[in-house]
Design an enzyme around this catalytic site. Structure first.
Site, PDB file in Angstrom:
ATOM      1  N   SER A   7      57.994  11.014 -42.511  1.00 39.40           N
ATOM      2  CA  SER A   7      56.755  12.175 -42.863  1.00 39.40           C
ATOM      3  C   SER A   7      57.469  13.028 -44.213  1.00 39.40           C
ATOM      4  O   SER A   7      58.446  13.666 -44.110  1.00 39.40           O
ATOM      5  CB  SER A   7      56.785  12.948 -41.543  1.00 39.40           C
ATOM      6  OG  SER A   7      55.886  14.042 -42.139  1.00 39.40           O
ATOM      7  N   MET A  36      46.313  17.770 -42.157  1.00 41.55           N
ATOM      8  CA  MET A  36      45.926  18.902 -41.294  1.00 41.55           C
ATOM      9  C   MET A  36      44.857  19.812 -41.907  1.00 41.55           C
ATOM     10  O   MET A  36      44.736  20.035 -43.091  1.00 41.55           O
ATOM     11  CB  MET A  36      47.341  19.678 -40.988  1.00 41.55           C
ATOM     12  CG  MET A  36      48.392  18.882 -40.504  1.00 41.55           C
ATOM     13  SD  MET A  36      50.010  20.221 -40.301  1.00 41.55           S
ATOM     14  CE  MET A  36      51.054  18.837 -39.816  1.00 41.55           C
ATOM     15  N   HIS A  65      48.144  10.018 -40.496  1.00 44.42           N
ATOM     16  CA  HIS A  65      48.171  10.499 -39.411  1.00 44.42           C
ATOM     17  C   HIS A  65      47.089  11.893 -39.526  1.00 44.42           C
ATOM     18  O   HIS A  65      47.506  13.085 -39.714  1.00 44.42           O
ATOM     19  CB  HIS A  65      49.407  11.177 -38.914  1.00 44.42           C
ATOM     20  CG  HIS A  65      49.266  12.049 -37.630  1.00 44.42           C
ATOM     21  ND1 HIS A  65      50.308  12.745 -37.047  1.00 44.42           N
ATOM     22  CD2 HIS A  65      48.569  12.161 -36.559  1.00 44.42           C
ATOM     23  CE1 HIS A  65      50.289  13.287 -36.107  1.00 44.42           C
ATOM     24  NE2 HIS A  65      49.048  12.895 -35.579  1.00 44.42           N
ATOM     25  N   MET A 136      52.483  11.983 -29.551  1.00 44.68           N
ATOM     26  CA  MET A 136      53.289  13.012 -30.021  1.00 44.68           C
ATOM     27  C   MET A 136      54.244  13.814 -29.142  1.00 44.68           C
ATOM     28  O   MET A 136      53.940  14.170 -28.061  1.00 44.68           O
ATOM     29  CB  MET A 136      52.000  14.415 -30.391  1.00 44.68           C
ATOM     30  CG  MET A 136      51.001  14.028 -31.563  1.00 44.68           C
ATOM     31  SD  MET A 136      51.811  14.008 -33.008  1.00 44.68           S
ATOM     32  CE  MET A 136      52.980  15.302 -33.278  1.00 44.68           C
ATOM     33  N   GLY A 141      51.217  20.149 -35.936  1.00 46.87           N
ATOM     34  CA  GLY A 141      50.798  21.270 -36.875  1.00 46.87           C
ATOM     35  C   GLY A 141      52.061  21.454 -37.724  1.00 46.87           C
ATOM     36  O   GLY A 141      51.892  22.092 -38.828  1.00 46.87           O
ATOM     37  N   PHE A 142      53.178  21.256 -37.189  1.00 45.76           N
ATOM     38  CA  PHE A 142      54.351  21.698 -38.067  1.00 45.76           C
ATOM     39  C   PHE A 142      55.340  20.656 -37.903  1.00 45.76           C
ATOM     40  O   PHE A 142      55.628  20.160 -36.948  1.00 45.76           O
ATOM     41  CB  PHE A 142      55.019  22.977 -37.449  1.00 45.76           C
ATOM     42  CG  PHE A 142      53.825  24.031 -37.760  1.00 45.76           C
ATOM     43  CD1 PHE A 142      53.555  24.910 -38.746  1.00 45.76           C
ATOM     44  CD2 PHE A 142      52.957  24.435 -36.433  1.00 45.76           C
ATOM     45  CE1 PHE A 142      52.513  25.852 -38.943  1.00 45.76           C
ATOM     46  CE2 PHE A 142      52.131  25.322 -36.395  1.00 45.76           C
ATOM     47  CZ  PHE A 142      51.816  26.063 -37.818  1.00 45.76           C
ATOM     48  N   GLY A 143      56.050  20.657 -38.985  1.00 38.51           N
ATOM     49  CA  GLY A 143      57.579  19.774 -38.926  1.00 38.51           C
ATOM     50  C   GLY A 143      58.595  20.654 -38.570  1.00 38.51           C
ATOM     51  O   GLY A 143      58.450  21.855 -38.340  1.00 38.51           O
ATOM     52  N   GLY A 144      59.489  20.036 -38.080  1.00 38.95           N
ATOM     53  CA  GLY A 144      60.865  20.768 -37.856  1.00 38.95           C
ATOM     54  C   GLY A 144      60.697  21.481 -36.317  1.00 38.95           C
ATOM     55  O   GLY A 144      61.578  22.393 -35.961  1.00 38.95           O
ATOM     56  N   GLY A 175      57.769  13.486 -34.056  1.00 39.43           N
ATOM     57  CA  GLY A 175      57.898  14.847 -33.649  1.00 39.43           C
ATOM     58  C   GLY A 175      59.363  15.072 -32.925  1.00 39.43           C
ATOM     59  O   GLY A 175      59.675  14.715 -32.106  1.00 39.43           O
ATOM     60  N   GLY A 176      60.132  15.863 -33.874  1.00 34.73           N
ATOM     61  CA  GLY A 176      61.381  16.206 -33.191  1.00 34.73           C
ATOM     62  C   GLY A 176      62.761  15.001 -33.179  1.00 34.73           C
ATOM     63  O   GLY A 176      63.385  15.218 -32.454  1.00 34.73           O
TER      64      GLY A 176
HETATM   65  C1  DX5 Z   1      53.715  17.424 -36.805  1.00 33.45           C
HETATM   66  C2  DX5 Z   1      53.579  15.899 -37.717  1.00 33.45           C
HETATM   67  C3  DX5 Z   1      54.773  15.289 -37.735  1.00 33.45           C
HETATM   68  C4  DX5 Z   1      55.949  16.052 -38.363  1.00 33.45           C
HETATM   69  C5  DX5 Z   1      57.227  15.416 -37.879  1.00 33.45           C
HETATM   70  O1  DX5 Z   1      52.360  17.609 -36.515  1.00 33.45           O
HETATM   71  O2  DX5 Z   1      52.615  15.107 -36.977  1.00 33.45           O
HETATM   72  O3  DX5 Z   1      54.585  13.889 -38.286  1.00 33.45           O
HETATM   73  O4  DX5 Z   1      55.947  15.911 -39.741  1.00 33.45           O
HETATM   74  O5  DX5 Z   1      58.305  16.306 -38.581  1.00 33.45           O
HETATM   75  P1  DX5 Z   1      59.562  16.434 -37.835  1.00 33.45           P
HETATM   76  O6  DX5 Z   1      60.350  15.424 -37.992  1.00 33.45           O
HETATM   77  O7  DX5 Z   1      60.218  17.311 -38.730  1.00 33.45           O
HETATM   78  O8  DX5 Z   1      59.349  16.896 -36.085  1.00 33.45           O
HETATM   79 ZN    ZN Z   2      52.487  12.929 -37.935  1.00 30.38          ZN
END
Ligand code: DX5
Ligand code: ZN
Length: 213
Positions: A7, A36, A65, A136, A141-144, A175-176
């Protein structure tokens, strides 16, 4: 060994071409594009012009995605951009069977994503039309973000559903993901792990990809 979808959400978007080069050289399976819209999820990431720039630099398959409402308005556009795997959220598609069939008709692989609060059993009547199911493991909504442990049971349930129905869709977890939990995710039945933050916060992204394969 599993497949890795990288990602780019957590990468330095000011140096996108460098991230693409890293992914091209790596053992990753695909680049994962998180779109998003600020409506379905409380964040806006990037859209068509950025995907176009990635496409120009990318030698691996692109897996998009969509965390966007009314995704069907743009399936054709994603096809034209060169997306091979297109994943929509169960929660945004009241006519999911039609959407998955339409994505396939356009010549892409059709994926369906489930939010952490949506049970796997809700796919009972649609999963035949899917080439990929994305679990999921954080709220989108967010990475990390931190991996939600209840996701493990959902992967297991989905794996069981696939065996019982004798289907061939791929199981993707997003995710994570990191080197500590990757092993257990594969053990529960995951085929593809999406990772962003773990890879791009590492000093050696190529080694980080290898560490979660
Ligand atoms: C979150 C995204 C993920 C995200 C994964 O809404 O769908 O693809 O970028 O990121 P990490 O690996 O940082 O959790
Ligand atoms: Zn994703």
């Amino acid at each position: 060994m599993g497949k890795i979808a990288v990602s780019v959400l957590s990468s330095d978007l000011g140096h996108l071409a460098d991230s693409c080069r890293m992914i091209n050289r790596s053992e990753a399976w695909s680049v994962h594009l998180d779109v998003m819209d600020g409506v379905f999820v409380p964040n806006i990431s990037y859209g068509f012009p950025v995907i176009e720039a990635i496409a120009r630099n990318m030698e691996k398959p692109m897996d998009a995605h969509l965390m966007t409402v009314e995704p069907w308005r743009y399936y054709q556009r994603y096809k034209e951009l060169g997306i091979e795997w297109l994943t929509v959220h169960y929660e945004t598609c009241p006519h999911l069977n039609r959407d998955l069939q339409e994505i396939r008709r356009l010549g892409m692989k059709a994926g369906v994503a489930l939010n952490p609060s949506t049970p796997v059993s809700f796919l009972e009547q649609a999963v035949h039309y899917a080439d990929l199911v994305l679990i999921m493991s954080v709220n989108p909504g967010f990475g990390g973000q931190k991996f939600i442990p209840e996701s493990l049971e959902k992967i297991e349930n989905l794996h069981r559903m696939r065996e019982e129905k004798k289907l061939g869709f791929l199981i993707q977890v997003d995710g994570g993901v990191n080197a500590t939990n990757a092993h257990i995710l594969y053990e529960k039945g995951a085929d593809i792990l999406v990772a962003g933050n773990y890879i791009f916060s590492s000093k050696d992204p190529l080694a980080a990809i290898r560490a979660i394969m």
